[in-house]
Write an enzyme that holds these catalytic residues in place. Sequence first.
Site, PDB file in Angstrom:
ATOM      1  N   CYS A 133       0.934  -1.264  -0.122  1.00  0.00           N
ATOM      2  CA  CYS A 133       0.094   0.012  -0.016  1.00  0.00           C
ATOM      3  C   CYS A 133       1.020   1.105  -0.002  1.00  0.00           C
ATOM      4  O   CYS A 133       2.199   1.120   0.004  1.00  0.00           O
ATOM      5  CB  CYS A 133      -0.989  -0.143   1.123  1.00  0.00           C
ATOM      6  SG  CYS A 133      -2.474   0.745   0.876  1.00  0.00           S
ATOM      7  N   CYS A 183      -4.233  -1.096  -2.546  1.00  0.00           N
ATOM      8  CA  CYS A 183      -4.586   0.345  -2.670  1.00  0.00           C
ATOM      9  C   CYS A 183      -4.130   0.658  -4.340  1.00  0.00           C
ATOM     10  O   CYS A 183      -3.356   0.244  -4.751  1.00  0.00           O
ATOM     11  CB  CYS A 183      -3.998   1.218  -1.632  1.00  0.00           C
ATOM     12  SG  CYS A 183      -2.436   1.963  -1.967  1.00  0.00           S
ATOM     13  N   CYS A 220       6.735  -0.001  -9.416  1.00  0.00           N
ATOM     14  CA  CYS A 220       7.112  -0.703  -8.318  1.00  0.00           C
ATOM     15  C   CYS A 220       8.273  -1.466  -8.428  1.00  0.00           C
ATOM     16  O   CYS A 220       8.890  -1.242  -9.446  1.00  0.00           O
ATOM     17  CB  CYS A 220       6.279  -2.139  -8.086  1.00  0.00           C
ATOM     18  SG  CYS A 220       4.514  -1.727  -7.403  1.00  0.00           S
TER      19      CYS A 220
END
Length: 175
Positions: free
Chosen positions: A12, A88, A96
Amino acid sequence: MADRIYNVLFLCTGNSARSILAESILRKDGGEHFRAFSAGSHPKGRVNPFALKVLESFDYPTDGFRSKSWEEFTGPDAPVMDFVFTVCDDAAGETCPVWPGQPMTAHWGIPDPAAVEGSDIQKEAAFVTAFRYLKTRIEVFTALPLKSLDTIALGTKLREIGQSEGATFPRPSAA
């Protein structure tokens, strides 16, 4: 021969609410087959007190949780992840890190209970709702016959879990 233990990372943005809830749920409900972790792209530095209160109320572990960066899971000494789930929409839309081991990934977005404004009862109710959505997803996930599913089938199942009740979806990023 002992069953394999799968490492699972819940991501998240703030690592203070949804990812913490998911980590705790999998810690308890994943038995001996899963090791749960959580992190955030921009950690808040503290765990939301409502997350801890709700976990305690359902008799889930709250010990040792801290808001931490996903960078902790990219280094050479980090555990290799088998699964990485964003919980989320903001984290799902971010770039990422490259995860060692090429884990399976899926988006399991749910509304942010920490964003709810109002009374403490309303805030706690939002955390209870988030807890229930995550618990349902994790129950389905832990029931999957991981050893017998090929990569394509497993990826499809993981995405289907993320589209269950309460799902949110990342907004497309502006080009």
